[in-house]
Scaffold this motif. Structure first.
Motif: not given
Ligand code: PHB
Ligand code: RFL
Length: 398
Positions: A47, A202, A213, A215, A223, A300-301, A303
């Motif tokens: 992100i 989330y 999420s 790509r 996750y 990472p929550t 981003a």
């Molecule tokens: C991801 O796409 O890898 C990603 C997206 C949002 C996050 C963490 C990782 O909060």
């Protein structure tokens, strides 16, 4: 070997710094311990804040990002079977985020550096130590092509990530570190299946956090919260999909519930990442400047990790260019304090979202209810929702 700025690490921080300095006519050399293929394949963030996208465009690295990046105007929160969308533009004066994999950004920056006759980028060059960091001629000792060499610099930029060596060159009595471990990790999967959502989801579930999420329009990134020390082998693909379906699931009778199903497909990668919060202060020691994960880690929550690396580097490049042009050290002297203000805002936001969405293994039923109450507040108060949106799209760069 000699250069003006010796950069350790060809992650997003080191590569962007090299690009910005090169465009301003300042020499630099980038040392990267891994090979190009490894660096370009490592699965990480996805992100980009608006400010990160703007910075990449401004330095000529925005062409493919403009074509392939997916602009997202909100995220969805799921809890208690409910669904709530947080809208970004209405709460932030029109701002949004872009889904574009870190690996793609890294590929774009490497291609620019190699194709446009950019500064030297040495793969397989492992920095061993930064010597004399508090002098006017610090040196990087490194190993490359079977022998040990020295790069003499005016400035060293430690962009070598959390496991790098730059941070350790600062004497122990000159630093303070702040740390928090979280009692869970993330199991991350990449799957060849179109995302089952248009925006990121989330989810807080009593069994643990889950995130949906993506790509690209054909590749999903998902996750699951798992205990620390989890072996990915304990998670056959069917088990992963079953657990994701359960945690991301909605209740047709709950607020916003409706119906929703998670599409399954071939999983192409599984990995486990521990969650960590860490800051080393200050981010400068003499001629050594730390940037990105070398100085700080957020879970990472929110981003935020990649975006913080980018904002550090913008601040550092501006200070180095100002010094190069005017001789003034004013911006370099303010580097650490300027970055740390933003870093702590990101630590605060990342901790808030992490603590709100992950049931801790030892948490009391009372704490569980508080998590739900916080999410309910975001779902029912425009102010609480706007606070999340503002932080998620990125606080303004100072
Ligand atoms: C991801 O796409 O890898 C990603 C997206 C949002 C996050 C963490 C990782 O909060
Ligand atoms: P990097 O990317 O770790 O790059 C450091 C580079 O330095 C090299 N290196 C050395 N080179 C020479 N000599 C040495 N001694 C060296 N030691 C190390 C390494 O090989 C590497 O190439 O740090 P940088 O540039 O500061 O970038 C930081 C980001 O990578 C990181 O913050 C993000 O990936 C964090 N993150 C996320 N950030 C976001 O902004 N948005 C996200 O959605 C997001 N999701 C994530 C994430 C990180 C994750 N993991 C794997 C920790 C999701 C995950 C799962």
């Amino acid at each position: 070997m000699r250069t003006t700025v010796g950069i350790i690490g060809a992650g997003p921080a080191g590569l962007l710094l090299a690009r910005l300095l090169h465009r301003a006519g300042i020499d630099c050399v980038v040392l990267e311990s891994r090979d190009r293929e490894y660096v370009e394949r490592r699965q990480r963030a996805g992100i980009l804040e608006q400010g990160t996208v703007d910075a990449l465009r401004a330095c000529g690295a925005g062409a493919r990002l403009g074509r392939e990046g997916l602009v997202h105007h909100g995220i969805e929160l799921r809890f208690e079977g409910r669904r709530h969308r947080v809208d970004f533009p209405s709460a932030t004066g029109g701002r949004s985020v872009t889904v574009y994999a870190q690996t793609e950004m890294v590929k774009d920056l490497i291609a620019l550096q190699l194709d446009e006759d950019g500064p030297p980028l040495l793969f397989g060059a492992r920095a061993l130590a930064v010597e004399k960091p508090d002098s006017a001629a610090p040196e990087i000792r490194f190993h490359h092509e079977g022998r040990e060499r020295t790069l003499v610099c005016a400035v060293v930029a430690g962009c070598d990530g959390f496991h790098g060596i730059a941070r350790r060159a600062v004497p122990a009595d000159r630093v303070r570190t702040f740390e928090r471990d979280h009692p869970y990790s993330w199991l991350g999967v990449l799957a060849d299946v179109p995302p089952s959502c248009e925006e990121l989801i989330y989810a807080r579930h009593p069994r643990g956090f889950a995130l949906h999420s993506m790509r690209s329009p054909r590749v999903s990134r998902l996750y699951l919260q798992v205990p620390n020390g989890t072996d990915p082998a304990a998670w056959p693909h069917e088990r992963i999909w079953d657990e994701l379906s359960l945690r991301l699931g909605v209740d047709p009778d709950a607020d916003g519930g409706g119906s929703w199903t998670l599409e399954r497909g071939p999983i192409t990668a599984v990995s486990v990442t521990p969650m960590r919060s860490f800051v080393q202060e200050p981010m400068r020691h003499g001629s050594l400047f730390l940037a990105g994960d070398a100085a700080h880690i957020v879970p990472p929550t929110g981003a935020k990790g990649l975006n913080l690396a980018v904002s550090d580097v913008l601040t550092l490049a501006r200070a180095l260019i100002h010094h190069h042009r005017t001789g003034s050290t004013e911006l370099l002297d303010g580097y650490s304090a300027t970055c740390l203000r933003r870093v702590w805002q990101a630590e605060r936001f990342s901790s808030f979202l992490t603590d709100t969405l992950h049931p801790r293994p030892d948490q009391s039923p009372f704490e569980g209810r508080l998590q739900v109450a916080r999410l309910d507040r975001i779902a029912t108060s425009a102010t609480a929702s706007a606070e999340l949106a503002e932080n998620y799209v990125g606080l303004p760069l100072s």
